[in-house]
Design a protein around this motif. Sequence first.
Motif, PDB file in Angstrom:
ATOM      1  N   ASN A  54     -10.293  15.530  29.116  1.00  0.00           N
ATOM      2  CA  ASN A  54      -9.994  16.581  29.777  1.00  0.00           C
ATOM      3  C   ASN A  54      -9.189  17.349  28.647  1.00  0.00           C
ATOM      4  O   ASN A  54      -7.960  16.939  28.140  1.00  0.00           O
ATOM      5  CB  ASN A  54      -9.041  16.426  30.793  1.00  0.00           C
ATOM      6  N   ILE A  55      -9.662  18.254  27.890  1.00  0.00           N
ATOM      7  CA  ILE A  55      -9.319  18.751  26.475  1.00  0.00           C
ATOM      8  C   ILE A  55      -8.735  20.220  26.635  1.00  0.00           C
ATOM      9  O   ILE A  55      -8.356  21.050  25.573  1.00  0.00           O
ATOM     10  CB  ILE A  55     -10.129  18.961  25.229  1.00  0.00           C
ATOM     11  N   GLY A  56      -8.503  20.741  27.989  1.00  0.00           N
ATOM     12  CA  GLY A  56      -7.945  22.025  28.198  1.00  0.00           C
ATOM     13  C   GLY A  56      -6.642  22.180  27.642  1.00  0.00           C
ATOM     14  O   GLY A  56      -5.661  21.115  27.780  1.00  0.00           O
ATOM     15  N   GLY A  57      -6.176  23.069  27.110  1.00  0.00           N
ATOM     16  CA  GLY A  57      -4.819  23.507  26.500  1.00  0.00           C
ATOM     17  C   GLY A  57      -4.685  23.047  25.026  1.00  0.00           C
ATOM     18  O   GLY A  57      -3.432  22.931  24.517  1.00  0.00           O
TER      19      GLY A  57
ATOM     20  N   ASN B 127     -11.080  30.421  27.440  1.00  0.00           N
ATOM     21  CA  ASN B 127     -11.280  31.031  26.056  1.00  0.00           C
ATOM     22  C   ASN B 127     -11.527  30.049  25.175  1.00  0.00           C
ATOM     23  O   ASN B 127     -10.337  29.294  25.039  1.00  0.00           O
ATOM     24  CB  ASN B 127     -10.221  32.247  25.431  1.00  0.00           C
ATOM     25  N   ILE B 128     -12.531  29.808  24.206  1.00  0.00           N
ATOM     26  CA  ILE B 128     -12.326  28.970  23.001  1.00  0.00           C
ATOM     27  C   ILE B 128     -11.920  30.012  21.646  1.00  0.00           C
ATOM     28  O   ILE B 128     -12.608  30.828  21.574  1.00  0.00           O
ATOM     29  CB  ILE B 128     -13.748  28.174  22.713  1.00  0.00           C
ATOM     30  N   THR B 129     -10.934  29.730  21.166  1.00  0.00           N
ATOM     31  CA  THR B 129     -10.525  30.289  19.912  1.00  0.00           C
ATOM     32  C   THR B 129     -10.519  29.498  18.732  1.00  0.00           C
ATOM     33  O   THR B 129     -10.153  28.419  18.619  1.00  0.00           O
ATOM     34  CB  THR B 129      -8.903  30.992  20.217  1.00  0.00           C
ATOM     35  N   LEU B 130     -10.928  30.392  17.801  1.00  0.00           N
ATOM     36  CA  LEU B 130     -11.076  29.709  16.293  1.00  0.00           C
ATOM     37  C   LEU B 130      -9.760  30.208  15.576  1.00  0.00           C
ATOM     38  O   LEU B 130      -9.419  31.285  15.381  1.00  0.00           O
ATOM     39  CB  LEU B 130     -12.428  29.977  15.429  1.00  0.00           C
ATOM     40  N   SER B 131      -9.116  29.400  14.656  1.00  0.00           N
ATOM     41  CA  SER B 131      -8.090  29.741  13.809  1.00  0.00           C
ATOM     42  C   SER B 131      -8.001  29.072  12.452  1.00  0.00           C
ATOM     43  O   SER B 131      -8.799  28.192  12.219  1.00  0.00           O
ATOM     44  CB  SER B 131      -6.749  29.317  14.492  1.00  0.00           C
TER      45      SER B 131
ATOM     46  N   LEU C 241     -14.197  18.044  29.936  1.00  0.00           N
ATOM     47  CA  LEU C 241     -13.843  19.452  31.004  1.00  0.00           C
ATOM     48  C   LEU C 241     -12.929  20.097  30.127  1.00  0.00           C
ATOM     49  O   LEU C 241     -11.914  19.656  29.456  1.00  0.00           O
ATOM     50  CB  LEU C 241     -13.077  18.754  32.300  1.00  0.00           C
ATOM     51  N   ILE C 242     -13.093  21.431  30.209  1.00  0.00           N
ATOM     52  CA  ILE C 242     -12.399  22.357  29.663  1.00  0.00           C
ATOM     53  C   ILE C 242     -11.860  23.440  30.796  1.00  0.00           C
ATOM     54  O   ILE C 242     -12.290  24.480  30.879  1.00  0.00           O
ATOM     55  CB  ILE C 242     -12.882  23.047  28.249  1.00  0.00           C
TER      56      ILE C 242
END
Length: 364
Positions: A250-253, A298-302, A268-269
Motif C-alpha cells: 500500500n504505497i498511497g501517500g 494523482n501520480i506526480t513526478l518531481s 494498492l495506490i
Amino acid sequence: MKSINTFFKYSTFTALFLAVFMVGCDNQNTGDNGDPDIDAPTVLATSPANNDADVARNIAVTITFSEAMDPATINATTFTLKQGTTTIPGTVTYSGTTATYTATNIFASADVYTANITTGAKSAQNVALTANTEWKFTTAGSNEPIAIVDLGTAGDYVILAKTAINNNPTSAITGDLGLSPAATSYITGFALTANTGYATSDQVTGQIFAADMADPTPSNLTTAVENMITAYNDAAGRPNPDFFELYDGNIGGKTLTSGLYKWTNTVLIPSDITISGSAEDVWIFQIAENLTLSSAVNITLSGGALAENIFWQVAGEVTIGTTTHFEGVILSMTGITLNSGATLNGRMLAQTAVVLDGNTVVQQ
C-alpha cells in the motif's frame, strides 16, 4: 576411642559434601536475585544475517533470542544500528523472543550497516545476554543508475496489445496503436478510417495498426509484440531489489525514489504518490499480482523524473480509477483498464487487452 573416630569420619564427609556443593553453585548462572540454575540468554539468529549482501533497503533488522527477554532492556541503548560511526535513527520494539529495529528512513544503496546488541539486554529472569553481538550487512542497489528497460520497437506504440483494444468514446490518444495477433475488428470504439497498412481515427493523433492489415504491418507488429514480451521479462527478472514488500504493497501517500521495487502481492495506490528523481533516474516496479489505483488519485513526478524511465511490470491486472492520473510505462501480462476520465502519460503494453473509457493518453 570409637566415638572419636566416628566423629572425624562424619566431619570429613560433611566437609567434602559442602565443598562439592559450593563448587556446583559457583558453576551456575544466577540472576540479580541470586536464583541458581538460570541459563544466560543467547542470540539464536539475526535478520539480515552477518555479512548478508543485496539486502532490501527498507528491511527491518531483527534479533531472535533463545528465551523471552525483559522488554524494558531491549531499547535504543542496547540495540543499535550504525552506518560507519553514524547512528541510524529508528524505533526498537520487542515481541515474543524477537527484537526489531525499524529505521526511520530508507537505507542508502550499496552501503554497509552494523547492528549490535549489548549485554545490557536481559532475560525475563534478569540474566544478562552472554556477550555483545555485532553483525554487518550490505544493502542492495548501486551508486550507478539502474539500466533502462529496452522496449525495442514496442516503444513505437503508446498502446500495444495482443487480444483487443476497446474504447468507450470519446478518448484522446497521442501516439500509435498496435494490435497483434488479433485483427482490426478487435479494435473498437474508434470509428476507424481504413488506409493501406494502417487506419486513422479522430480520437487518435497517430496511426492504428492491426495484424490483418497490408504488409509490412503484420511483420512489424510481430516484432513489436516479441519486443514487448522481452521487455516484460527483463523488468520482471531484474535481481536484488532495493525495496522488498515496501509498505506491504500500500504505497498511497508515499514518495518513491529511484530503484528496483518488488512485491509478491497486489499493489494498492489509494491516495496520491510522488515519484522523485532526476531525468537520468530509473524506476522498476515488479508486481506479482495486480496494480490498483483508486479514483481521483494523482501520480506526480518531481525533480525532473521522466515517465519514460518508470516501468510498472505487472503480472496481474492493472486498474486505473476514475479521473486518476498515471505516469509511466505499463508492462502487463494480463490486461490494462482505464476507467472513465483517467489520464496517462507513458505507454500501455499489454499481453492481453487494453480497455479505455473517455481517456486522455499521451506517449512519453
